[in-house]
Enzyme design. Structure first.
Site, PDB file in Angstrom:
ATOM      1  N   ASP A 422       0.011  11.039  -4.154  1.00 19.85           N
ATOM      2  CA  ASP A 422      -1.247  10.940  -4.896  1.00 19.85           C
ATOM      3  C   ASP A 422      -1.382  12.021  -5.968  1.00 19.85           C
ATOM      4  OD1 ASP A 422      -4.124  11.448  -5.512  1.00 19.85           O
ATOM      5  OD2 ASP A 422      -4.485   9.867  -4.060  1.00 19.85           O
ATOM      6  N   LEU A 450      -5.954   8.042  -5.858  1.00 21.02           N
ATOM      7  CA  LEU A 450      -4.926   7.035  -6.114  1.00 21.02           C
ATOM      8  C   LEU A 450      -4.416   6.399  -4.833  1.00 21.02           C
ATOM      9  CD1 LEU A 450      -2.947   8.620  -9.059  1.00 21.02           C
ATOM     10  CD2 LEU A 450      -5.000   7.206  -9.085  1.00 21.02           C
ATOM     11  N   ASP A 451      -4.367   7.149  -3.725  1.00 17.77           N
ATOM     12  CA  ASP A 451      -4.036   6.514  -2.455  1.00 17.77           C
ATOM     13  C   ASP A 451      -5.050   5.419  -2.130  1.00 17.77           C
ATOM     14  OD1 ASP A 451      -1.672   7.676  -1.606  1.00 17.77           O
ATOM     15  OD2 ASP A 451      -2.663   9.362  -0.646  1.00 17.77           O
ATOM     16  N   VAL A 452      -6.339   5.704  -2.364  1.00 18.21           N
ATOM     17  CA  VAL A 452      -7.380   4.721  -2.054  1.00 18.21           C
ATOM     18  C   VAL A 452      -7.313   3.547  -3.021  1.00 18.21           C
ATOM     19  CG1 VAL A 452      -9.875   4.325  -2.000  1.00 18.21           C
ATOM     20  CG2 VAL A 452      -8.909   6.363  -0.913  1.00 18.21           C
TER      21      VAL A 452
END
Length: 591
Positions: A422, A450-452
């Site tokens: 991320d 960005l992971d989400v």
């Protein structure tokens, strides 16, 4: 659709048309993704800026109406700024700095746009499978609760955090003024890197745990001596130390740099595989369009587990592949009934099967499970699936009607990329600049944006693949990435950069105003006028009343996420699961 009919289409929404109206921050994302999925715009009415509305129709489907709202009526949440404030996004993003701060990107509008497209795809898929639903609603406030669900899980349980929640964190600065991110998942590599730079041993030891847990806590209060150490070395020397240690560093790129290299690619890639009829799993219920489908997930950390979690909320049965002994993150503090509250936020309700993918016999078990699944999803390191004989070509031979999904980092679109995590992707793509307004040094958000968003776009891609399978009778490989998430999030800023404008928002943008006992956040269109008021001597309630008396909209900033459970702006939204861990509501409602 009354019956399944396969057609020759290149994209899942070919031959469909859509009409959108509503807040452009949300609806621009919706329209862009629908076009990329094959639908074409067919506008029929004027913009309604109060709420979003999309109609998707054609190709024999019953027209689907999707609505996208900022929040529930009478909540006082009317735009990006007020929803960020109320849902705890400002609190989490601000942990690194010690006070709440708004994200300078339209984070929740982007998330809500992606969730709206998910709802449309899921409803169309339900119709293709014999369902009858034709309406779906998403709300940005519920999207906000979803994006902070891991942080809420840790804040609203009795057990203490694994590490201190205090200001601090990357990026680091070199002697020659280069801002950079550091990444390693190995404590040995961490220590070797810092020893090469002659950092104090006690600082090296004290810094590892907050650095390791920054993904979970959104802060990293490691010793100041580590920052002092990097300022004594040029960036070239720092890169050599990282290479020697097996760690990775990445200079923070600007939005203008990213705009100059941006290839305009879609945030996901859909590749047809073998011909194979979808399994007939019966007609789904309106609010569970994936009921009867099976998702096999081999995911780590956040991105792939969140993708599978959302597919489960849409009705799929999710079987999670875990290593022998179970996922070690089940034990990450704080825990509820012996299970990590954070882990439950992404994995509750999933079945678990322990498989050692290094063992040939266990790989055969996994192949057998995949032969009976509708979706196989993983986020292994690049090349690992092929090395194990578990790539899309391998599994589609056993199951031609499989949707094979990979949620990765870089999608093979960047030369010489750093580690695909991320914060490194944030650094490399200009997100670190986009999330902070002018006048503030660029810094990737320690909230795992960005992971989400990558997990959300992974769900979007899987739904597109399932619909394409229904329409074409061919299995599909779908690839999504953190890079695709970064491009979606920064799209407006990249457009401004390409057009020669300032890609960043003006100084002070979305900065909450302090009161005597907390903070208030004005709406974006009233922020300049609200900043003229000195509220520091007023209670938060009195400050809100003063602003309202002057015709300005504002809301209280949530600073303790545990307060969300009893927040009147979200009545009844936060519940408890069987372990006692907090749960957030589903982000869509179907009718």
């Amino acid at each position: 659709m009354a019956s399944r009919v396969t057609t020759r289409v290149g994209k899942p929404l070919d031959a469909l048309r859509f009409d959108t109206s509503g807040p452009p921050q949300i609806m621009d994302v919706v329209a862009d993704h629908l076009r990329r999925l094959g639908a074409h715009a067919d506008p029929s009415g004027p913009w309604d800026t109060a709420s979003g509305r999309v109609v998707l129709s054609g190709a024999g489907f019953t027209p689907v109406l999707a609505r996208a709202l900022w929040a529930a009526p009478d909540s006082g949440l009317v735009d990006e700024a007020t929803v960020q404030a109320a849902t705890g996004v400002m609190a989490v993003h601000g942990r690194r700095d010690g006070s709440p701060r708004g994200l300078a990107v339209d984070w929740l509008a982007t998330v809500t746009g992606v969730l709206t497209v998910q709802g449309l795809l899921a409803t169309m898929l339900g119709q293709a499978r014999g369902g009858t639903a034709d309406r779906v609603t998403t709300r940005a406030d519920l999207a906000g609760l979803l994006t902070v669900s891991q942080y809420l899980a840790a804040a609203d349980v009795e057990e203490e955090e694994a590490t201190e929640l205090a200001p601090g964190g990357p990026p680091f600065t070199s002697e020659d003024g280069v801002l950079f991110e550091l990444e390693t998942l190995d404590p040995g590599a961490w220590a070797t890197f810092w020893r090469a730079l002659e950092a104090p041993g006690d600082a090296i030891r004290a810094g590892w745990r907050p650095f390791q847990f920054r993904y979970a806590t959104a802060c990293a209060p490691f010793p100041q001596a580590l920052h002092t150490t990097t300022r004594a070395h040029g960036f070239d020397g720092i890169r050599r130390a990282a290479a020697l240690a097996g760690a990775d560093v990445c200079r923070l790129r600007t939005l203008k740099e990213r705009a100059a290299e941006h290839d305009g690619a879609d945030p996901w890639k859909l590749t047809p595989l073998a011909a194979g009829d979808p399994r007939d799993a019966g007609s789904p219920a309106p609010d569970r369009p994936l009921a009867g489908l099976t998702v096999l997930e081999a995911g780590r950390r956040i991105q792939a587990p969140l993708t599978a979690h959302l597919l489960g909320l849409l009705g799929a049965e999710v079987i999670r592949i875990e290593p022998p002994g179970g996922d070690p993150l089940r034990g990450m503090p704080p825990a509820c009934s012996g299970i990590s509250a954070r882990w439950l936020a992404l994995n509750r309700g999933k079945q678990a099967v322990e498989i050692d993918i290094k063992d040939p016999a266990d790989r055969l078990r996994l192949r057998d499970l995949a032969s009976r699944a509708d979706v196989f999803l993983h986020n292994w390191a690049p090349g690992k699936a092929a090395q194990l004989g578990l790539d899309s070509g391998d599994l589609s031979r056993a199951n031609p009607a499989l949707v094979y999904a990979y949620t990765g980092g870089w999608a093979d679109r960047v030369d010489d990329p750093p580690m695909g995590t991320d914060f490194m992707v944030q650094a490399r793509t200009g997100v670190g600049e986009a999330v902070r307004p002018e006048g503030e040094a660029p810094a990737p958000s320690l909230m795992t944006l960005l992971d989400v968003l990558g997990g959300l776009q992974g769900t979007e891609a899987v739904l597109a693949g399932l619909l394409m399978l229904e329409r074409t009778g061919r299995g599909v490989r779908v690839d999504s990435s953190l890079l695709g998430a970064a491009d979606t999030l920064t799209a407006p800023a990249l457009r401004r950069a390409t057009e020669g404008g300032d890609p960043r928002q003006p100084e002070g943008f979305r900065r909450p105003l302090p009161t005597a006992d907390g903070w208030v956040a004005p709406s974006d269109d009233g922020a300049a006028a609200a900043a003229d008021h000195d509220l520091t001597g007023l209670t938060t309630n009195d400050a809100l009343n003063r602003l309202r008396d002057h015709g300005l909209t504002a809301t209280r900033v949530t600073t303790d996420l545990a307060d969300l459970r009893d927040d009147p702006r979200f009545p009844g939204s936060i519940g408890r699961d069987a372990h006692g861990a907090p749960t957030v509501p589903e982000p869509w409602s179907f009718a």
